[in-house]
Design an enzyme around this catalytic site. Structure first.
Site, PDB file in Angstrom:
ATOM      1  N   GLY A  97       0.885  -1.205  -0.057  1.00 62.10           N
ATOM      2  CA  GLY A  97       0.009   0.005  -0.061  1.00 62.10           C
ATOM      3  C   GLY A  97       0.808   1.136   0.010  1.00 62.10           C
ATOM      4  N   CYS A 127       5.754  -0.513   7.012  1.00 58.33           N
ATOM      5  CA  CYS A 127       5.676   0.851   6.309  1.00 58.33           C
ATOM      6  C   CYS A 127       6.487   1.145   5.402  1.00 58.33           C
ATOM      7  CB  CYS A 127       5.098   2.129   7.196  1.00 58.33           C
ATOM      8  SG  CYS A 127       4.481   3.354   6.265  1.00 58.33           S
ATOM      9  N   LEU A 128       6.540   1.536   4.257  1.00 60.85           N
ATOM     10  CA  LEU A 128       7.630   1.897   3.043  1.00 60.85           C
ATOM     11  C   LEU A 128       8.151   3.439   3.776  1.00 60.85           C
ATOM     12  CD1 LEU A 128       5.843   1.285  -0.377  1.00 60.85           C
ATOM     13  CD2 LEU A 128       7.672  -0.270   1.068  1.00 60.85           C
ATOM     14  N   HIS A 145      -4.531   1.469   7.686  1.00 62.49           N
ATOM     15  CA  HIS A 145      -3.123   1.765   7.513  1.00 62.49           C
ATOM     16  C   HIS A 145      -2.880   3.285   6.643  1.00 62.49           C
ATOM     17  CE1 HIS A 145       1.638   1.214   7.889  1.00 62.49           C
ATOM     18  NE2 HIS A 145       1.364   2.132   6.908  1.00 62.49           N
ATOM     19  N   GLU A 146      -3.254   2.862   5.328  1.00 59.34           N
ATOM     20  CA  GLU A 146      -3.021   3.964   4.639  1.00 59.34           C
ATOM     21  C   GLU A 146      -4.037   5.286   4.590  1.00 59.34           C
ATOM     22  OE1 GLU A 146      -0.770   3.732   2.618  1.00 59.34           O
ATOM     23  OE2 GLU A 146      -0.439   1.339   3.056  1.00 59.34           O
ATOM     24  N   GLN A 181       2.893   9.904   1.402  1.00 60.53           N
ATOM     25  CA  GLN A 181       4.131   9.392   1.527  1.00 60.53           C
ATOM     26  C   GLN A 181       5.124   9.679   0.200  1.00 60.53           C
ATOM     27  OE1 GLN A 181       2.227   5.152   2.101  1.00 60.53           O
ATOM     28  NE2 GLN A 181       4.540   5.029   3.269  1.00 60.53           N
ATOM     29  N   HIS A 226      -2.265   7.534   6.954  1.00 57.86           N
ATOM     30  CA  HIS A 226      -1.497   8.474   6.236  1.00 57.86           C
ATOM     31  C   HIS A 226      -1.948   9.640   5.811  1.00 57.86           C
ATOM     32  CE1 HIS A 226       2.352   6.309   6.305  1.00 57.86           C
ATOM     33  NE2 HIS A 226       1.768   5.085   5.712  1.00 57.86           N
TER      34      HIS A 226
HETATM   35 NI    NI Z   1       2.577   3.005   5.589  1.00 60.20          NI
END
Ligand code: NI
Length: 173
Positions: A46, A92-93, A134-135, A51, A138
């Site tokens: 995701g 998480c990226l 989660h997304e 991000q 963000h």
């Molecule tokens: Ni993330």
């Protein structure tokens, strides 16, 4: 398709609250293409626009085995959450190499525009429910490490800052 730079925690820009997408137009479709390329390249499941330093309500997700079922959520809104919760390890990226348990609703219903600008309803449980929650965090400027204890969060912050310094030294060579 361009690979975009992913902001890393504790970059303060990750805490920007995203604004609604005004129109699902060519600019948004191009951004979605770039975000999918970036997510697949980074082997993530995701990615939120926040991000990649675009503060609009847009996320891309793909939790399929074959990495061939992209889900695009524009102006998403969770309209129902199950009272049952579940703790899952998340990563998480924007926080590479860190995984920790977060408690979230086990199932959710989300409404969002698709790439055609049509309102869709998605029912999700399991990994997809975790990923969507989660997304969407963000988009509200929240990174999953904020659910962890202050002690853990500080450790992660130090680790990320050290990694950033090491990376910059590496690039300078
Ligand atoms: Ni993330």
């Amino acid at each position: 398709m361009t690979q975009l730079t992913i902001l890393r925690y504790p970059d303060p820009r990750l805490h920007t609250v995203a604004q609604p997408v005004a129109a699902v137009d060519a600019r948004i479709r191009a951004l979605v293409g770039d975000m999918l390329t970036t997510m697949y390249e980074a082997q993530g499941i995701g990615l939120a626009a926040s991000q990649v330093n675009v503060h609009e309500q847009l996320v891309v997700i793909d939790v399929s085995e074959g990495r061939d079922q992209p889900l695009v959520l524009i102006n998403p809104e969770i309209v129902w959450s199950s009272p049952e919760t579940q703790v899952n390890d998340e990563g998480c990226l924007s926080v590479p190499g860190v995984y920790d348990g977060v408690e979230r609703a086990s199932a959710i219903r989300v409404q969002a525009l698709d790439l055609g600008g049509n309102l869709q309803t998605h029912n999700a449980d399991g990994l997809l429910a975790v990923c969507i929650q989660h997304e969407l965090d963000h988009l509200m400027g929240k990174v999953f490490v904020e659910y962890l204890s202050p002690l853990k969060r500080n450790r992660i912050r130090s680790k990320m800052l050290k990694q950033k310094k090491d990376d910059e030294r590496e690039e300078a060579r």
